[in-house]
Design an enzyme around this catalytic site. Structure first.
Site, mmCIF file in Angstrom:
data_model
loop_
_atom_site.group_PDB
_atom_site.id
_atom_site.type_symbol
_atom_site.label_atom_id
_atom_site.label_comp_id
_atom_site.label_asym_id
_atom_site.label_seq_id
_atom_site.Cartn_x
_atom_site.Cartn_y
_atom_site.Cartn_z
ATOM 1 C CG HIS A 1 -6.297 7.594 5.507
ATOM 2 N ND1 HIS A 1 -5.526 8.829 5.532
ATOM 3 C CD2 HIS A 1 -5.561 6.911 4.714
ATOM 4 C CE1 HIS A 1 -4.606 8.704 4.431
ATOM 5 N NE2 HIS A 1 -4.608 7.289 3.839
ATOM 6 C CG HIS B 1 -1.942 9.903 1.307
ATOM 7 N ND1 HIS B 1 -2.899 10.050 0.492
ATOM 8 C CD2 HIS B 1 -2.321 8.405 1.731
ATOM 9 C CE1 HIS B 1 -3.790 8.956 0.357
ATOM 10 N NE2 HIS B 1 -3.328 8.109 1.072
#
Lengths: 208, 333
Positions: free
Chosen positions: B56, B219
């Site tokens: 991320h 995700h």
């Protein structure tokens, strides 16, 4: 069942997870984030290395080592859940376990998973396979079954519990974010529990 | 899979070495995969720790520095860190005023941070408060789910709570500010392509060229629904209207509007989106008080974006404007 027999169970579980790593990951990709096989394999590889380095001499010490290693290596939700299960089993284990004693220990492990993950049967989680496995084991021993038959019954019950997760809509874990789209796939956590119980049948059950 | 990596197994540690080399103002504990501001622990200041799966970037390690996080734990790709890492981070930043854990609402992150807080409290007696971020309106929150995911608002919580901690406010105050940001922020995301996790080597999901996923998380998990690709103005509508339905953003001192890139979308497209978002907000009588545009909470090489709105008051705007000096967010210094 002593520490050596229980170590054989955990090693067989590690082996089954390694061989089914891609299947577990594929199941998780469908409804989660696709890391269950990779994570469990990484954790159990570390568990086997820890058991090789310093073989525990009691069931309690063995379960503690397994639990601590899984918490330290797996991450995600599986680490705390499987780790808590084994730590609770460590607290409940006597020096040598007979069949009913093992059932009692596994029940403590299940209680730990439920307490940590706050999941109930029907939420589409590992609880859906572990609950019927523990119940089958308890029922079999209460009915006077031998160890071989009892562990086979537990493995079969875990398989059925896993199958029953297919149509469910997930209510816990990352799959719950998909809502209705999570239906139609077996739960990866319930699937790894079937491997745990299959390993128990082929090692602890075979010692019958 | 084409990626600038060596072995997929070494991606995180190689990236941490690169981060350490590029940013001497950070200290990296490679064994625990923890990134700490080099002057930590700052005595008397509340320590801010966050962390989560890697993939991320720049979240979270890119936001370590004065005015924001004191430490970040890097898990495996898309997998929460383990408690040992969070314990190491917490101990490294404990300056005697307690530590705030900023946790995105994913089952694994929540459980591992819980275990870590229990371990630190038992071992050192450090006071830890956890604030769980759950801003994603794509997820229906009910008693029967794990609740909403934590997505874009995490960046705003880290910045604003970081500023509150830098002012020397006590732990309960900093936690309250963090909870306030979370309470008034909402997000919604969309993917044009899947991402590819290095260890998997193939895209996480199949997404035909003419389709997009609406309501994705960070995700590579599938979204709530799949729809035909649409122009930016329609996409903006798909993202903004569920946010406005969920919370009334009128009144107050305006919103902090954040258009985030998921990793593979160029800035030019994010500015196209920002233009559409501001027009929609204006139509709905909502003033943009501050803005942030860019890839700040990503999903590897996924193309797409998310929109986060925070209904701000004078206090939140003041903390948002406070100086910050981190690799990925720097101003006023």
């Amino acid at each position: 069942m002593d520490a050596t027999a229980l170590s054989a169970w955990i090693r067989e579980f590690a082996d089954l997870v390694a061989r089914n790593r891609d299947e577990l990951t594929a199941l998780d990709s469908a409804i989660g984030d696709g890391d269950h096989g990779v994570n469990m394999d990484r954790g159990l590889t570390a568990v086997v290395a820890a058991l090789d380095a310093e073989p525990p001499d009691t069931p309690s010490a063995l379960f503690k080592k397994v639990g601590m290693t899984l918490i330290s290596k797996v991450g995600g939700a599986s680490g705390p859940l499987y780790g808590t299960a084994f730590l609770r089993m460590s607290a409940a284990a006597d020096s040598v376990l007979d069949g009913p004693g093992f059932a009692k220990v596994l029940r403590s492990g299940l209680d730990g998973v439920v307490a940590r993950g706050k999941a109930s049967p029907g939420d589409k989680t590992m609880v859906d396979a572990l609950t019927p496995a523990v119940e089958a084991l308890e029922t079999a021993f209460a009915g006077g079954a031998d160890v071989t038959a009892a562990f086979q019954a537990a493995a079969d019950a875990a398989d059925q519990g896993r199958e029953a997760t297919v149509p469910l809509v997930a209510r816990k874990g990352r799959a719950s974010y998909l809502g209705e789209r999570s239906a139609g796939h077996a739960d990866p956590g319930a699937t790894s529990v079937t491997l745990l119980m299959r390993a128990a049948a082929s090692t602890l059950g075979a010692a019958g | 899979m084409k990626k600038l990596i060596n072995d997929p197994a070494d991606v995180i540690v190689d990236a941490l070495h690169g981060l350490a080399a590029a940013h001497p103002e950070l200290r990296v504990d490679f064994e625990n995969r923890v990134v700490v501001r080099s002057d930590a622990p700052v005595q008397g200041k509340v320590g801010l720790v966050s962390g989560g799966g890697s993939g991320h970037e720049p979240l979270h390690a890119g936001f370590v520095g004065p005015g924001m996080l004191d430490a970040a734990c890097a898990g495996e790709v898309f997998t929460s860190p383990v408690p040992d890492q969070m314990v190491a981070a917490t101990e490294a930043v404990d300056g005697g005023a307690g530590v705030l854990h900023i946790v995105k609402n994913y089952t694994g992150d929540v459980m591992n941070f819980e275990l870590a807080a229990e371990m630190v409290a038992a071992d050192k007696g450090t006071e830890v408060i956890a604030v769980v971020v759950d801003d994603d309106v794509a997820v229906q929150d009910s008693l029967y789910t794990a609740g909403r995911r934590g997505v874009g608002a995490t960046v705003l919580v880290e910045k604003i709570a970081g500023a509150a901690a830098a002012e020397g406010r006590p732990l309960t105050d900093v936690a309250e500010v963090a909870r306030k940001v979370n309470a008034y922020a909402r997000s919604m995301g969309l993917a044009l392509t899947s991402c590819t996790v290095p260890a998997a080597g193939h895209p996480t999901f199949d997404l035909p060229d003419d389709q997009m996923e609406v309501g994705i998380g960070i995700h590579g998990e599938p979204g709530r629904r799949r729809v035909p690709v649409a122009p930016a103005n329609e996409i903006a509508e798909m993202l903004v209207s569920p946010i406005l339905t969920d919370l009334d953003f009128t009144g107050g001192d305006g919103v902090i509007a954040f258009v985030n890139g998921m990793g593979a979308t160029p800035l030019i497209e994010l500015y196209v989106m920002f233009n559409e978002v501001t027009q929609l907000l204006s139509k709905n009588g909502i003033t943009v008080a501050r803005s942030l545009v860019g890839p700040y909470i990503t999903s590897l090489d996924m193309a797409g974006c998310s929109v986060t709105l925070l209904k701000a008051d004078d206090e939140l705007l003041r903390l948002w404007d406070a100086p910050v000096n981190t690799p990925a967010l720097r101003r006023g210094v």
